[in-house]
Design a protein around this motif. Structure first.
Motif, PDB file in Angstrom:
ATOM      1  N   MET A  46      92.280 -40.279 -59.869  1.00  0.00           N
ATOM      2  CA  MET A  46      92.705 -39.155 -60.702  1.00  0.00           C
ATOM      3  C   MET A  46      92.208 -39.334 -62.133  1.00  0.00           C
ATOM      4  SD  MET A  46      96.609 -38.518 -59.464  1.00  0.00           S
ATOM      5  CE  MET A  46      96.709 -36.904 -60.225  1.00  0.00           C
ATOM      6  N   VAL A  47      92.602 -40.467 -62.750  1.00  0.00           N
ATOM      7  CA  VAL A  47      92.311 -40.630 -64.169  1.00  0.00           C
ATOM      8  C   VAL A  47      92.252 -42.107 -64.509  1.00  0.00           C
ATOM      9  CG1 VAL A  47      94.778 -40.486 -64.768  1.00  0.00           C
ATOM     10  CG2 VAL A  47      93.062 -39.923 -66.510  1.00  0.00           C
ATOM     11  N   TYR A  48      91.420 -42.402 -65.524  1.00  0.00           N
ATOM     12  CA  TYR A  48      91.258 -43.773 -66.005  1.00  0.00           C
ATOM     13  C   TYR A  48      91.519 -43.747 -67.514  1.00  0.00           C
ATOM     14  CZ  TYR A  48      88.390 -47.658 -67.843  1.00  0.00           C
ATOM     15  OH  TYR A  48      87.932 -48.748 -68.525  1.00  0.00           O
ATOM     16  N   LEU A  49      92.441 -44.615 -67.938  1.00  0.00           N
ATOM     17  CA  LEU A  49      92.827 -44.626 -69.345  1.00  0.00           C
ATOM     18  C   LEU A  49      92.763 -46.031 -69.929  1.00  0.00           C
ATOM     19  CD1 LEU A  49      95.560 -43.130 -67.635  1.00  0.00           C
ATOM     20  CD2 LEU A  49      95.492 -42.003 -69.821  1.00  0.00           C
ATOM     21  N   GLN A  50      92.452 -46.079 -71.197  1.00  0.00           N
ATOM     22  CA  GLN A  50      92.687 -47.277 -71.999  1.00  0.00           C
ATOM     23  C   GLN A  50      93.786 -46.919 -72.996  1.00  0.00           C
ATOM     24  OE1 GLN A  50      89.091 -48.835 -73.765  1.00  0.00           O
ATOM     25  NE2 GLN A  50      87.938 -48.506 -71.887  1.00  0.00           N
ATOM     26  N   LYS A  51      94.259 -47.885 -73.710  1.00  0.00           N
ATOM     27  CA  LYS A  51      95.319 -47.626 -74.687  1.00  0.00           C
ATOM     28  C   LYS A  51      94.901 -46.480 -75.616  1.00  0.00           C
ATOM     29  CE  LYS A  51      98.557 -50.910 -74.237  1.00  0.00           C
ATOM     30  NZ  LYS A  51     100.007 -50.657 -74.161  1.00  0.00           N
ATOM     31  N   GLU A  52      95.715 -45.434 -75.641  1.00  0.00           N
ATOM     32  CA  GLU A  52      95.544 -44.269 -76.515  1.00  0.00           C
ATOM     33  C   GLU A  52      94.288 -43.452 -76.222  1.00  0.00           C
ATOM     34  OE1 GLU A  52      97.421 -44.936 -80.670  1.00  0.00           O
ATOM     35  OE2 GLU A  52      96.272 -46.771 -80.264  1.00  0.00           O
ATOM     36  N   ASN A  53      93.591 -43.728 -75.131  1.00  0.00           N
ATOM     37  CA  ASN A  53      92.377 -42.969 -74.817  1.00  0.00           C
ATOM     38  C   ASN A  53      92.313 -42.613 -73.345  1.00  0.00           C
ATOM     39  OD1 ASN A  53      90.712 -42.793 -77.244  1.00  0.00           O
ATOM     40  ND2 ASN A  53      90.738 -45.028 -77.149  1.00  0.00           N
ATOM     41  N   ILE A  54      91.927 -41.376 -73.070  1.00  0.00           N
ATOM     42  CA  ILE A  54      91.587 -40.988 -71.698  1.00  0.00           C
ATOM     43  C   ILE A  54      90.079 -41.151 -71.570  1.00  0.00           C
ATOM     44  CG2 ILE A  54      91.511 -39.115 -70.028  1.00  0.00           C
ATOM     45  CD1 ILE A  54      93.992 -37.942 -71.394  1.00  0.00           C
ATOM     46  N   ILE A  55      89.656 -42.021 -70.661  1.00  0.00           N
ATOM     47  CA  ILE A  55      88.234 -42.313 -70.514  1.00  0.00           C
ATOM     48  C   ILE A  55      87.586 -41.385 -69.490  1.00  0.00           C
ATOM     49  CG2 ILE A  55      86.521 -44.071 -69.986  1.00  0.00           C
ATOM     50  CD1 ILE A  55      88.216 -44.609 -72.494  1.00  0.00           C
ATOM     51  N   ASP A  56      88.264 -41.165 -68.387  1.00  0.00           N
ATOM     52  CA  ASP A  56      87.698 -40.338 -67.321  1.00  0.00           C
ATOM     53  C   ASP A  56      88.843 -39.652 -66.601  1.00  0.00           C
ATOM     54  OD1 ASP A  56      85.264 -41.015 -64.636  1.00  0.00           O
ATOM     55  OD2 ASP A  56      86.516 -39.264 -65.029  1.00  0.00           O
ATOM     56  N   GLU A  57      88.930 -38.357 -66.714  1.00  0.00           N
ATOM     57  CA  GLU A  57      89.985 -37.598 -66.026  1.00  0.00           C
ATOM     58  C   GLU A  57      89.377 -36.641 -65.011  1.00  0.00           C
ATOM     59  OE1 GLU A  57      92.256 -35.292 -68.815  1.00  0.00           O
ATOM     60  OE2 GLU A  57      90.469 -34.642 -69.913  1.00  0.00           O
ATOM     61  N   SER A  58      88.192 -36.980 -64.539  1.00  0.00           N
ATOM     62  CA  SER A  58      87.463 -36.068 -63.660  1.00  0.00           C
ATOM     63  C   SER A  58      88.148 -35.846 -62.318  1.00  0.00           C
ATOM     64  CB  SER A  58      86.037 -36.579 -63.433  1.00  0.00           C
ATOM     65  OG  SER A  58      86.064 -37.877 -62.872  1.00  0.00           O
ATOM     66  N   GLY A  59      89.044 -36.740 -61.917  1.00  0.00           N
ATOM     67  CA  GLY A  59      89.721 -36.574 -60.639  1.00  0.00           C
ATOM     68  C   GLY A  59      91.064 -35.875 -60.740  1.00  0.00           C
ATOM     69  N   MET A  60      91.413 -35.469 -61.924  1.00  0.00           N
ATOM     70  CA  MET A  60      92.739 -34.878 -62.130  1.00  0.00           C
ATOM     71  C   MET A  60      92.633 -33.357 -62.143  1.00  0.00           C
ATOM     72  SD  MET A  60      95.513 -36.505 -64.623  1.00  0.00           S
ATOM     73  CE  MET A  60      94.865 -35.941 -66.179  1.00  0.00           C
ATOM     74  N   PRO A  61      93.545 -32.664 -61.441  1.00  0.00           N
ATOM     75  CA  PRO A  61      93.529 -31.192 -61.492  1.00  0.00           C
ATOM     76  C   PRO A  61      93.632 -30.708 -62.943  1.00  0.00           C
ATOM     77  CG  PRO A  61      95.018 -31.959 -59.778  1.00  0.00           C
ATOM     78  CD  PRO A  61      94.591 -33.155 -60.541  1.00  0.00           C
ATOM     79  N   LYS A  62      92.925 -29.623 -63.232  1.00  0.00           N
ATOM     80  CA  LYS A  62      92.865 -29.139 -64.617  1.00  0.00           C
ATOM     81  C   LYS A  62      94.197 -28.561 -65.071  1.00  0.00           C
ATOM     82  CE  LYS A  62      88.341 -29.672 -65.475  1.00  0.00           C
ATOM     83  NZ  LYS A  62      88.144 -30.812 -64.609  1.00  0.00           N
TER      84      LYS A  62
END
Lengths: 120, 113
Positions: A46-62
């Motif tokens: 769904m989504v890949y995050l680091q502290k305080e940052n969304i790096i890749d949310e391409s798998g998450m519904p809009k």
């Protein structure tokens, strides 16, 4: 060293309500991934995050879905106005930072026990 | 579209049999491949992280090989035991795209005593 913690383990919501799923990564881990497992299906990114940052949310519904990983506290996956199709198991995983590249290390992703969301 | 295929979908073996599964992934844009073992009602447990072409990893009776040029990895279990019964997942990490992890559907192993 505690593993990845997720809460709640089970969550029941009625259609239209909000669901908040929490994930506390392993100590020293600054990368968090969220995955969804729909009934009879495999794990989907769904989504890949680091502290305080969304790096890749391409798998998450809009629509209706959002994620955050604040400087302090757990990562939160938020689903607004839930529908029956959101019923699934939601897993988070954490990993370390490669000290050289600053990227998520190729080291293992450690998974939490999951939150099973049921939408009535 | 990045696709990760695992075969077979399921496998039934007798205790003591040796077995192997396949994970196929895109040979370009490769960063790493992970193998996980997932028992029912538990969370996926890491087995191996593989990054280099020709990598071979071993953990007890379980081993894995990696061929990044042709885009496949094999997982081997020697002398299967009932406690090996689980779903074995492979996960592909592409080099670009923020390290989005793409899981295969898994191979479900049943070991009969």
């Amino acid at each position: 060293n505690a593993g990845v913690m997720q809460n709640p383990r089970h969550l029941v919501r009625r259609r239209g309500q909000e669901a908040r799923l929490r994930c506390s990564p392993m100590k020293g881990h600054s990368h968090v991934y969220w995955y969804r497992q729909l009934p009879e299906e495999g794990l989907k990114f769904m989504v890949y995050l680091q502290k305080e940052n969304i790096i890749d949310e391409s798998g998450m519904p809009k629509e209706r879905f959002s994620a955050e990983f604040p400087k302090e506290g757990p990562s939160i996956l938020r689903i607004q106005q839930v529908v029956r199709g959101d019923s699934a198991a939601y897993f988070c995983a954490s990993s370390q930072t490669d000290p050289l590249s600053g990227k998520s290390s190729t080291d293992t992703q450690y998974f939490g026990p999951g939150t099973r969301l049921t939408v009535l | 579209i990045l696709n990760v295929e695992q075969s077979p979908q399921s496998l039934h073996v007798q205790e003591g049999d040796s077995t192997n599964f396949t994970c196929s992934f895109p040979s370009s844009n490769f960063y790493a491949l992970h193998w996980y073992r997932w028992e029912t009602a538990k969370s996926p447990e890491a087995l191996f992280v593989m990054t280099l072409n020709g990598d071979e990893k071993k953990k007890g009776r379980i081993s894995a090989t990696l061929n990044t040029k042709e885009g496949y990895s094999y997982l081997y279990i020697k002398g299967s035991q009932p406690e090996d019964s689980a779903t074995y997942l492979c996960a592909f990490l592409p080099y670009t795209g923020g390290f989005k992890t793409i899981f295969g559907a898994g191979t479900r192993l049943f070991v009969k005593a």
